[in-house]
Design an enzyme around this catalytic site. Sequence first.
Site, PDB file in Angstrom:
ATOM      1  N   TYR A  61      27.602  28.213  30.393  1.00 45.34           N
ATOM      2  CA  TYR A  61      27.147  28.998  29.241  1.00 45.34           C
ATOM      3  C   TYR A  61      26.824  30.403  29.706  1.00 45.34           C
ATOM      4  O   TYR A  61      26.094  30.582  30.679  1.00 45.34           O
ATOM      5  CB  TYR A  61      25.903  28.366  28.609  1.00 45.34           C
ATOM      6  CG  TYR A  61      26.252  27.665  27.320  1.00 45.34           C
ATOM      7  CD1 TYR A  61      26.787  28.397  26.264  1.00 45.34           C
ATOM      8  CD2 TYR A  61      26.077  26.298  27.171  1.00 45.34           C
ATOM      9  CE1 TYR A  61      27.143  27.765  25.087  1.00 45.34           C
ATOM     10  CE2 TYR A  61      26.434  25.669  25.994  1.00 45.34           C
ATOM     11  CZ  TYR A  61      26.966  26.407  24.956  1.00 45.34           C
ATOM     12  OH  TYR A  61      27.325  25.793  23.800  1.00 45.34           O
ATOM     13  N   GLU A  63      26.025  33.087  27.259  1.00 50.65           N
ATOM     14  CA  GLU A  63      25.730  33.859  26.035  1.00 50.65           C
ATOM     15  C   GLU A  63      25.127  35.204  26.400  1.00 50.65           C
ATOM     16  O   GLU A  63      24.282  35.294  27.283  1.00 50.65           O
ATOM     17  CB  GLU A  63      24.781  33.070  25.131  1.00 50.65           C
ATOM     18  CG  GLU A  63      25.515  32.013  24.335  1.00 50.65           C
ATOM     19  CD  GLU A  63      24.599  31.224  23.403  1.00 50.65           C
ATOM     20  OE1 GLU A  63      23.469  31.648  23.168  1.00 50.65           O
ATOM     21  OE2 GLU A  63      25.060  30.175  22.919  1.00 50.65           O
ATOM     22  N   ASP A 212      44.885  46.549  13.932  1.00 47.64           N
ATOM     23  CA  ASP A 212      45.011  45.192  14.470  1.00 47.64           C
ATOM     24  C   ASP A 212      46.391  45.120  15.115  1.00 47.64           C
ATOM     25  O   ASP A 212      47.402  44.992  14.427  1.00 47.64           O
ATOM     26  CB  ASP A 212      44.875  44.182  13.319  1.00 47.64           C
ATOM     27  CG  ASP A 212      45.133  42.748  13.766  1.00 47.64           C
ATOM     28  OD1 ASP A 212      45.612  42.547  14.902  1.00 47.64           O
ATOM     29  OD2 ASP A 212      44.863  41.828  12.972  1.00 47.64           O
ATOM     30  N   THR A 238      44.983  40.057  19.552  1.00 47.42           N
ATOM     31  CA  THR A 238      44.948  38.786  20.271  1.00 47.42           C
ATOM     32  C   THR A 238      45.458  39.072  21.672  1.00 47.42           C
ATOM     33  O   THR A 238      46.029  40.138  21.939  1.00 47.42           O
ATOM     34  CB  THR A 238      45.855  37.728  19.621  1.00 47.42           C
ATOM     35  OG1 THR A 238      47.147  38.296  19.442  1.00 47.42           O
ATOM     36  CG2 THR A 238      45.313  37.271  18.287  1.00 47.42           C
ATOM     37  N   LYS A 241      49.979  36.904  22.457  1.00 48.14           N
ATOM     38  CA  LYS A 241      51.312  37.092  21.856  1.00 48.14           C
ATOM     39  C   LYS A 241      52.155  37.908  22.845  1.00 48.14           C
ATOM     40  O   LYS A 241      52.394  37.427  23.940  1.00 48.14           O
ATOM     41  CB  LYS A 241      51.171  37.769  20.489  1.00 48.14           C
ATOM     42  CG  LYS A 241      50.371  36.896  19.488  1.00 48.14           C
ATOM     43  CD  LYS A 241      50.369  37.491  18.099  1.00 48.14           C
ATOM     44  CE  LYS A 241      49.706  36.584  17.088  1.00 48.14           C
ATOM     45  NZ  LYS A 241      48.274  36.877  16.878  1.00 48.14           N
ATOM     46  N   ARG A 247      45.179  32.260  25.010  1.00 50.43           N
ATOM     47  CA  ARG A 247      44.798  32.350  23.603  1.00 50.43           C
ATOM     48  C   ARG A 247      43.419  33.008  23.492  1.00 50.43           C
ATOM     49  O   ARG A 247      42.469  32.568  24.149  1.00 50.43           O
ATOM     50  CB  ARG A 247      44.698  30.911  23.081  1.00 50.43           C
ATOM     51  CG  ARG A 247      45.113  30.691  21.672  1.00 50.43           C
ATOM     52  CD  ARG A 247      45.686  29.300  21.513  1.00 50.43           C
ATOM     53  NE  ARG A 247      47.112  29.455  21.560  1.00 50.43           N
ATOM     54  CZ  ARG A 247      47.825  30.031  20.575  1.00 50.43           C
ATOM     55  NH1 ARG A 247      47.264  30.447  19.468  1.00 50.43           N
ATOM     56  NH2 ARG A 247      49.117  30.174  20.710  1.00 50.43           N
TER      57      ARG A 247
HETATM   58  N1  DSN Z   1      49.390  33.239  13.145  1.00 50.84           N
HETATM   59  C1  DSN Z   1      49.773  34.472  13.787  1.00 50.84           C
HETATM   60  C2  DSN Z   1      51.222  34.734  13.664  1.00 50.84           C
HETATM   61  O1  DSN Z   1      51.984  33.810  13.778  1.00 50.84           O
HETATM   62  O2  DSN Z   1      51.608  35.872  13.498  1.00 50.84           O
HETATM   63  C3  DSN Z   1      48.974  35.615  13.331  1.00 50.84           C
HETATM   64  O3  DSN Z   1      47.681  35.434  13.761  1.00 50.84           O
END
Ligand code: DSN
Length: 428
Positions: A61, A63, A212, A238, A241, A247
Amino acid sequence: MASDPISQSILDLLHAHDPEAAGIIELETRRQATTIELIASENHVSPAVMHAIGTCLTNKYAEGYPGMRYYGGCVHHDDIERLAQKRAKELFGCEYANVQPHSGAQANMAVQMALLKPGDTFASLVLKDGGHLSHGMKINFSGKYFNPVHYPLTYDENDPNFEQIDYDAARAICLEHKPKVILCGYSAYPRTIRFDRFREIADECGALLMADIAHIAGLVAAGVHPSPFPHAHVVTTTTHKTLRGPRGGLIMTNDEEIKKKVNRCLFPGIQGGPLMHAIGAKAVAFGEALKPEFKTYQEQVVKNAAALAKALQERGYRICSGGTDNHLMLVDLQTKSADLTGTDAETWLEAAAIITNKNGIPNDPRPPRVTSGLRLGTPCTTTRGMKEPEMIRIADWIDRVLSAGGDEAVHNEVREEVQSLCADFPVP
Ligand code: DSN
């Protein structure tokens, strides 16, 4: 059948300990190895990132933030989080980075809570035109607690910017509604985003600009898509990707006041203990993204997407907006056959070992569970080392499967060919 020996020995260990769970994980390892992954939001991480996320960092933990934790024993957790922050800042050229968001949606929620009060207006692109759930969908927190207004794409077929952001209309909508925040950056938008243009609009109407960049983060980090800095006041992404990390989410800004508010909104506002194993893996992934090979990888991602789009166009498929500038494209299936839906296309292609996702196209007459489009992306195939000639083969297989409809013999035939290609391009 993991492709590196350490992953295989971890799987062997898991088999001895829990054959039931190990068996399922093994099947998924095999599925990934023997299919072509064209989902634009996925990637295959390196063995180093994979192993970093499976470490003892998960036991703790932590925090709070480095140097200000609510638990003892965090000295190494402080170090790994600071390392991830330092690398993120270097990668994107910004002053502050919060590496704790569990996901992109959490990152967006923290920023929206920091910059907006309940009921406040923000402007974004609607989900059906390529936006995201957390950009104001009515049943998402962002649409329930705030007041989204949406700017449009250009829907006039004779306009050279057909199906691209209509910046003039966005300006008019923002001047009319005076949003506190303008949100740009999308989940299914194949064209370059003009962050500079959005900043002009934000300044004109007294809004803050939020970008974003979840989909294009890897391209931005490598300099193959313009950066949201210095235009955006705050940037979310994120990490899993195009950025090819574990993730998770990330928030960045150059503004000290925004940083303070966002940090408080994320923890303790919406999250508790950070996922320190994911933060360790983010540090490793950001380190990889700082290397020259990462730029070469992202350049190839874009070249592969262009090659795939062109090969599909040559086979009679309309690519929305006429092509792609980034890692993804939207295929209008109606131009192949009026009856062809996204659902059927996704199902038939999966039977042939080609993994895609159905996706609405601008002005789609069908509902989101059916759709008239497919979203295709090249981050995964490029990670496996595929280049333009493989993209042409993939386009050919897609066309064979979709032209044959539900014919299982064709699915089987294509699947064998796909699996043979996969064997030549192993997952890292
Ligand atoms: N679910 C994602 C995508 O496939 O683009 C976006 O967060």
